[in-house]
Enzyme design. Structure first.
Site, PDB file in Angstrom:
ATOM      1  N   SER A   7       0.857  -1.190   0.000  1.00 18.35           N
ATOM      2  CA  SER A   7       0.000   0.000   0.000  1.00 18.35           C
ATOM      3  C   SER A   7       0.888   1.234   0.000  1.00 18.35           C
ATOM      4  O   SER A   7       2.018   1.199   0.516  1.00 18.35           O
ATOM      5  CB  SER A   7      -0.893   0.017   1.246  1.00 18.35           C
ATOM      6  OG  SER A   7      -1.548   1.262   1.384  1.00 18.35           O
TER       7      SER A   7
ATOM      8  N   TYR B   2      -1.894  -0.205  10.641  1.00 17.45           N
ATOM      9  CA  TYR B   2      -1.965  -0.588   9.227  1.00 17.45           C
ATOM     10  C   TYR B   2      -0.722  -0.079   8.484  1.00 17.45           C
ATOM     11  O   TYR B   2      -0.083  -0.832   7.739  1.00 17.45           O
ATOM     12  CB  TYR B   2      -3.236  -0.016   8.592  1.00 17.45           C
ATOM     13  CG  TYR B   2      -3.408  -0.374   7.139  1.00 17.45           C
ATOM     14  CD1 TYR B   2      -3.932  -1.607   6.769  1.00 17.45           C
ATOM     15  CD2 TYR B   2      -3.055   0.518   6.127  1.00 17.45           C
ATOM     16  CE1 TYR B   2      -4.088  -1.948   5.432  1.00 17.45           C
ATOM     17  CE2 TYR B   2      -3.215   0.185   4.798  1.00 17.45           C
ATOM     18  CZ  TYR B   2      -3.730  -1.046   4.448  1.00 17.45           C
ATOM     19  OH  TYR B   2      -3.884  -1.377   3.124  1.00 17.45           O
TER      20      TYR B   2
END
Length: 256
Positions: A147, A160
């Site tokens: 990501s 995250y």
């Protein structure tokens, strides 16, 4: 030689489904897994196959659970043999977007277990299978779905971001370790992608896109990521192990 096989974790929805579709279009047989078997799994298989005779098997597997990983790989080896491609896509966001000062140990451990520990040890197991293949000339690769959050700090979902930064380092580590066996390792970094994970912040990202955060002013779609992964899996970048592919609409391009 039969169709090449790809194992895609979290392959029944969102980005994983986009990846599965793109690989099926390239002629791959598919081993998909998820923490639960979707009620519509048979219709999903038909959708992914797109009218082709693609072999698709879905395995119930929580990638953060060692016993479930082992059982899945045992069944996969019986169904397909050793996979040619592993796509580590399964991942979760925090259950609650909490400020760093409020983040719980439980949330941190859950995200790290699923986003980092699971893919790392699944890679370890699959790579051990891949390196023993006798047809070593066949192209084999591992693709980590990371990501842009590996670089972009979001203080309301720090666990995250940290998990994805660690996945990015794992990509480098595995690229170095597996080079001697001819196994390529890549990292794909999606940006703002339209999935269940982002639906709760749809309005926020609509606003950011309207304000020009992207060079290409639209939401990314799972199929955008799927096409990038399929190109890597096909061996089109066989001389580029360890590299990062951003699928982010130009979000990470530095501008003045």
């Amino acid at each position: 030689m039969g169709a090449r096989t790809a194992l895609v974790t979290g392959g029944a929805k969102g980005i994983g489904l986009g990846i599965a579709r793109a690989l099926a279009e390239r002629g791959f047989s598919l081993a998909l897994c998820g923490r639960s078997v979707p009620e519509n799994i048979e219709s999903l298989k038909k959708d992914i196959a797109g009218g082709k005779g693609t072999k698709i098997v879905f395995y119930k597997c929580d990638v953060s659970d060692e016993a479930e990983r082992t059982a899945m790989l045992s069944a996969l080896k019986s169904d397909f043999g050793t996979p040619d491609v592993l796509v580590n896509n399964a991942g979760v966001a925090p259950l609650v977007r909490a400020d760093l000062l409020e983040m719980s140990v439980e949330s941190f451990e859950r995200v790290m277990r699923i986003n980092l520990e699971g893919p790392f040890f699944l890679t370890q197991a699959v790579a051990s299978m891949m390196k023993e293949r006798k047809d070593a000339a066949a192209f084999r690769c591992i693709v980590n779905i990371c990501s842009i959050s590996a670089d972009y700090a979001s203080i309301n979902r720090g666990e995250y971001c940290m998990s994805k930064a660690a996945v990015s380092m794992a990509t480098k580590l595995w690229a170095v370790r597996l080079a001697e066996f001819g196994i390529a390792v890549y990292e794909v970094r999606p940006g703002i992608i339209r999935t269940d994970m982002t639906k709760t912040v749809r309005e926020k990202y609509d606003g950011l896109i309207a304000e020009g955060i992207l060079l290409q002013p639209r939401w990314g779609e799972p199929d955008d990521v799927g096409r990038a992964v399929a190109s890597l899996a096909d061996g089109n970048f066989a001389y580029s192990t360890g590299q990062v592919v951003n699928v982010d609409g130009g979000m990470t391009v530095l501008r003045m």
